[in-house]
Write a protein that holds these residues in place. Structure first.
Motif, mmCIF file in Angstrom:
data_model
loop_
_atom_site.group_PDB
_atom_site.id
_atom_site.type_symbol
_atom_site.label_atom_id
_atom_site.label_comp_id
_atom_site.label_asym_id
_atom_site.label_seq_id
_atom_site.Cartn_x
_atom_site.Cartn_y
_atom_site.Cartn_z
ATOM 1 N N LEU A 31 6.875 -7.105 -4.803
ATOM 2 C CA LEU A 31 7.910 -6.145 -5.186
ATOM 3 C C LEU A 31 7.319 -4.766 -5.468
ATOM 4 O O LEU A 31 7.997 -3.745 -5.264
ATOM 5 N N TRP A 32 6.070 -4.702 -5.895
ATOM 6 C CA TRP A 32 5.424 -3.401 -6.101
ATOM 7 C C TRP A 32 5.208 -2.691 -4.767
ATOM 8 O O TRP A 32 5.349 -1.467 -4.674
ATOM 9 N N ARG A 33 4.914 -3.448 -3.729
ATOM 10 C CA ARG A 33 4.825 -2.842 -2.397
ATOM 11 C C ARG A 33 6.187 -2.365 -1.914
ATOM 12 O O ARG A 33 6.276 -1.383 -1.159
ATOM 13 N N LEU A 34 7.254 -3.034 -2.331
ATOM 14 C CA LEU A 34 8.596 -2.617 -1.936
ATOM 15 C C LEU A 34 8.914 -1.234 -2.497
ATOM 16 O O LEU A 34 9.530 -0.394 -1.820
ATOM 17 N N PHE A 35 8.517 -0.956 -3.754
ATOM 18 C CA PHE A 35 8.771 0.349 -4.349
ATOM 19 C C PHE A 35 8.044 1.460 -3.595
ATOM 20 O O PHE A 35 8.517 2.597 -3.521
ATOM 21 N N ARG A 36 6.905 1.164 -3.035
ATOM 22 C CA ARG A 36 6.105 2.176 -2.334
ATOM 23 C C ARG A 36 6.423 2.247 -0.847
ATOM 24 O O ARG A 36 5.735 2.937 -0.108
ATOM 25 N N GLY A 37 7.446 1.500 -0.408
ATOM 26 C CA GLY A 37 7.808 1.527 1.007
ATOM 27 C C GLY A 37 6.794 0.815 1.876
ATOM 28 O O GLY A 37 6.561 1.223 3.027
ATOM 29 N N LYS A 38 6.214 -0.247 1.375
ATOM 30 C CA LYS A 38 5.203 -1.020 2.118
ATOM 31 C C LYS A 38 5.645 -2.470 2.205
ATOM 32 O O LYS A 38 6.539 -2.923 1.459
ATOM 33 N N LYS A 39 5.030 -3.197 3.109
ATOM 34 C CA LYS A 39 5.241 -4.635 3.205
ATOM 35 C C LYS A 39 3.985 -5.287 3.782
ATOM 36 O O LYS A 39 3.168 -4.631 4.443
ATOM 37 N N ASP A 87 1.674 -2.737 6.032
ATOM 38 C CA ASP A 87 2.293 -1.740 6.918
ATOM 39 C C ASP A 87 3.405 -1.018 6.180
ATOM 40 O O ASP A 87 3.954 -1.505 5.172
ATOM 41 N N SER A 88 3.782 0.129 6.694
ATOM 42 C CA SER A 88 4.913 0.895 6.151
ATOM 43 C C SER A 88 6.220 0.246 6.576
ATOM 44 O O SER A 88 6.324 -0.353 7.660
ATOM 45 N N CYS A 89 7.229 0.383 5.718
ATOM 46 C CA CYS A 89 8.538 -0.222 6.009
ATOM 47 C C CYS A 89 9.604 0.558 5.239
ATOM 48 O O CYS A 89 9.380 0.997 4.101
ATOM 49 N N SER A 90 10.766 0.725 5.859
ATOM 50 C CA SER A 90 11.887 1.425 5.225
ATOM 51 C C SER A 90 12.880 0.388 4.718
ATOM 52 O O SER A 90 13.225 -0.561 5.428
ATOM 53 N N TYR A 91 13.358 0.541 3.473
ATOM 54 C CA TYR A 91 14.307 -0.376 2.851
ATOM 55 C C TYR A 91 15.611 0.377 2.557
ATOM 56 O O TYR A 91 15.612 1.584 2.253
ATOM 57 N N ASP A 92 16.735 -0.339 2.623
ATOM 58 C CA ASP A 92 18.022 0.282 2.291
ATOM 59 C C ASP A 92 18.256 0.183 0.789
ATOM 60 O O ASP A 92 17.450 -0.361 0.040
ATOM 61 N N LEU A 93 19.394 0.679 0.327
ATOM 62 C CA LEU A 93 19.676 0.773 -1.100
ATOM 63 C C LEU A 93 19.853 -0.603 -1.741
ATOM 64 O O LEU A 93 19.399 -0.833 -2.860
ATOM 65 N N ASP A 94 20.493 -1.540 -1.024
ATOM 66 C CA ASP A 94 20.698 -2.875 -1.595
ATOM 67 C C ASP A 94 19.376 -3.601 -1.805
ATOM 68 O O ASP A 94 19.173 -4.278 -2.823
ATOM 69 N N GLN A 95 18.480 -3.464 -0.850
ATOM 70 C CA GLN A 95 17.176 -4.119 -0.988
ATOM 71 C C GLN A 95 16.384 -3.549 -2.162
ATOM 72 O O GLN A 95 15.733 -4.283 -2.913
ATOM 73 N N LEU A 96 16.460 -2.230 -2.323
ATOM 74 C CA LEU A 96 15.759 -1.619 -3.453
ATOM 75 C C LEU A 96 16.364 -2.046 -4.785
ATOM 76 O O LEU A 96 15.646 -2.247 -5.777
ATOM 77 N N PHE A 97 17.705 -2.192 -4.826
ATOM 78 C CA PHE A 97 18.358 -2.612 -6.072
ATOM 79 C C PHE A 97 17.960 -4.046 -6.433
ATOM 80 O O PHE A 97 17.607 -4.335 -7.582
ATOM 81 N N ILE A 98 18.031 -4.949 -5.451
ATOM 82 C CA ILE A 98 17.655 -6.338 -5.718
ATOM 83 C C ILE A 98 16.178 -6.428 -6.089
ATOM 84 O O ILE A 98 15.772 -7.176 -6.992
#
Length: 583
Positions: free
Chosen positions: A422-430, A439-450
């Motif tokens: 989840l820390w990688r999710l905040f930084r736009g990584k996966k 690698d870099s990855c773009s997340y939408d608003l729902d994914q960031l909220f969850i």
């Protein structure tokens, strides 16, 4: 040009005769092995040397003549000098010892140069080209010694054998030459290190004769035992898995391999094979002797009953202490505010396991004395078996602690890896599973909220899980430390080269690292006489060279890797080994 002559000490006072030895190939050196005394027939000497060459694979030859003046042997020198034409060689050594003097006189006669004028032998120690150095050596010690290089290994494995190695090899390979002494009824009389009678032991000869049938009997018994172990019933996965985790089964397999090695009727050809067999045999005898002493102590004065009566109260005491520890963790441990709901769930879960464990111990309590009585008999197989059984008993009695550790580690590891993802999710990584990289990855608003919601939940639940994990990990490490001491003791008995160390202490010349020289006689115009002494191999190199390989029950990971596993919650020793795939 310097000519080195290695001369055995036992021949210093030998009667006049012929020098038997070998010219070292590629070296300006000669090794004298024995002196053949007069009277003899030259044809018999040639036939005898031919037989020795076929037996020893050593190019033995007559190197020259040896003269020790005595009354009634005035014409012996001229007779021995005439023999140089019968035993043709590139060089002929004429050695003579003067009465009342310590050194030798030497004359080297070359086939390609005219002989020295008559009467010049008394004043000329060697010809104009050769400077002779006599190196005296103890023939028995050199024959029995095994020369090692500076690293403690066999120097024969090097690209080219050295002069010193050639000397040791020549003396050791020429053992059939030493079977004939001056008291035999044969046509030849020799002087060497066994010239006063062959060294032998009636007990040793009887043991050698009896060892062959005993080894054959042991080999048949071990073959039957291996067939039993390789039976299809014992190769079922659960049985094979459990036997691989029990220290007693591992030690049994290890000792079976050892017994197969020492009971082999084939003779050990190389020195390393002989030392390995001897070390295994002595280690096995010491192990059995210590085991029998332990059996005599256990079954005296009913100590088995005392241990059985002590074991159940000790298990109850450990369970009671664990219950008090869990009650403390379910409150406010050390003033820390824990998550109340998760704390109660984990505490009651572990308390229920302790209740099951106490019931299990009390169910077995009537049979514990009988179980210990039969398990104590395994010490007759050796102390290592008794220690292995003790390790397995400790593992079974502390199985609830291991379960607590596994539960806490799995829960803690799940939260650590969840928080890192989840820390990688905040930084736009996966984490890219296929390429094993981030690698870099773009997340939408729902994914960031969850992701934010889950990260918050896991972060606030982490201290409670970490505290339980820390407590049970410390308890588990105490058990692992105790088992590690037992395993190290078993490994020490299995792998310690006791025979090699005893050989180094009692007969240090048997394991040689090199030689040293000291001056025996130095006179102007006479050859230099040196004494060669053997340098024994250092004890540290003895342990390094002859330590036997053994199974490794303890982890081979570094301290840094072990601390990393403990920090992230990965399982460690003994159920998870280095190189196993992580879940």
């Amino acid at each position: 040009m310097v000519l080195k002559i290695f001369f055995p000490q036992c021949c210093n006072l030998a009667d006049s005769g012929l020098l038997v030895g070998r010219w070292l190939p590629g070296q300006q050196s000669a090794v004298v092995l024995a002196v053949i005394h007069f009277p003899f027939i030259p044809a018999q000497v040639k036939n005898y040397l031919g037989e020795l060459r076929s037996q020893t694979q050593v190019d033995l030859a007559v190197l020259g003549s040896w003269s020790l003046p005595k009354d009634g042997q005035e014409g012996m020198d001229s007779f021995l000098e005439d023999l140089s034409a019968i035993f043709p060689r590139g060089r002929w050594l004429k050695l003579s010892r003067e009465v009342g003097r310590r050194g030798f006189s030497c004359q080297v006669v070359r086939r390609d140069t005219p002989p020295a004028p008559e009467g010049a032998g008394d004043d000329t120690d060697c010809d104009a080209e050769d400077k002779v150095i006599f190196i005296h050596y103890d023939q028995r010690k050199v024959m029995l010694a095994e020369l090692h290089d500076a690293d403690g290994h066999d120097p024969g494995a090097q690209a080219g054998p050295s002069e010193l190695h050639e000397l040791f090899w020549t003396v050791a390979q020429s053992q059939p030459l030493y079977h004939l002494d001056r008291y035999d009824d044969g046509p030849l009389k020799l002087t060497h290190w066994q010239s006063d009678g062959r060294e032998a032991s009636i007990v040793a000869e009887l043991v050698k004769q009896a060892s062959v049938p005993v080894c054959l009997l042991f080999t048949c018994m071990l073959s039957l035992w291996n067939r039993l172990l390789n039976a299809s019933i014992l190769n079922v996965w659960p049985v094979r898995f459990v036997s691989s985790k029990l220290s007693t089964c591992v030690q049994l397999s290890y000792r079976t391999d050892h017994l197969q090695t020492i009971s082999s009727p084939s003779r050990a050809v190389r020195h390393t094979e002989f030392m390995r067999k001897a070390n295994i045999f002595v280690s096995f005898l010491l192990d059995v002797a210590l085991g029998l002493l332990l059996v005599s102590w256990l079954y005296r004065e009913n100590r088995i009953g005392w241990l059985a009566n002590t074991l159940v109260p000790a298990a109850d005491h450990v369970a009671k202490e664990l219950q008090e520890l869990l009650q403390w963790l379910m409150g406010v441990p050390a003033g820390l505010k824990m998550n109340r709901a998760l704390d109660q769930v984990l505490g009651r879960f572990f308390l229920y396991h302790i209740h099951l464990w106490i019931s299990y111990i009390h169910l077995l309590s009537p049979f514990i004395e009988m179980i210990l009585w039969y398990l104590g008999l395994t010490a007759c197989l050796g102390l290592t078996f008794a220690l292995s059984v003790l390790s397995d008993i400790v593992a079974l009695l502390t199985f609830h602690i291991y379960c607590f550790y596994v539960y806490g580690a799995r829960l803690y590891c799940l939260k650590i890896y969840g928080l890192s993802a989840l820390w990688r999710l905040f930084r736009g990584k996966k984490w890219n599973v296929l390429r094993q990289r981030v690698d870099s990855c773009s997340y939408d608003l729902d994914q960031l909220f969850i992701g934010t919601l889950l990260f918050t939940i896991l972060l606030f639940l982490l201290p409670t899980s970490a505290l339980y994990y820390l407590v049970f990990t410390l308890l588990r490490l105490v058990v692992v430390l105790f088992q590690g001491v037992i395993h190290l003791s078993v490994d020490l008995i299995n792998s310690f080269p006791l025979f090699a160390v005893g050989l180094r202490v009692c007969r240090p010349y048997r394991l040689a690292e090199g030689v040293k020289f000291r001056v025996l006689c130095k006179e102007s115009g006479k050859p230099l006489h040196l004494m060669m002494e053997i340098n024994p191999l250092k004890l540290s190199k003895v342990l390094k060279s002859y330590r036997m390989p053994t199974y490794s029950c303890y982890p081979r990971d570094s301290w840094w890797a072990l601390c990393k596993k403990l920090f992230v919650g990965e399982l460690v020793y003994p159920w998870r080994h280095k190189g196993s795939k992580a879940d």
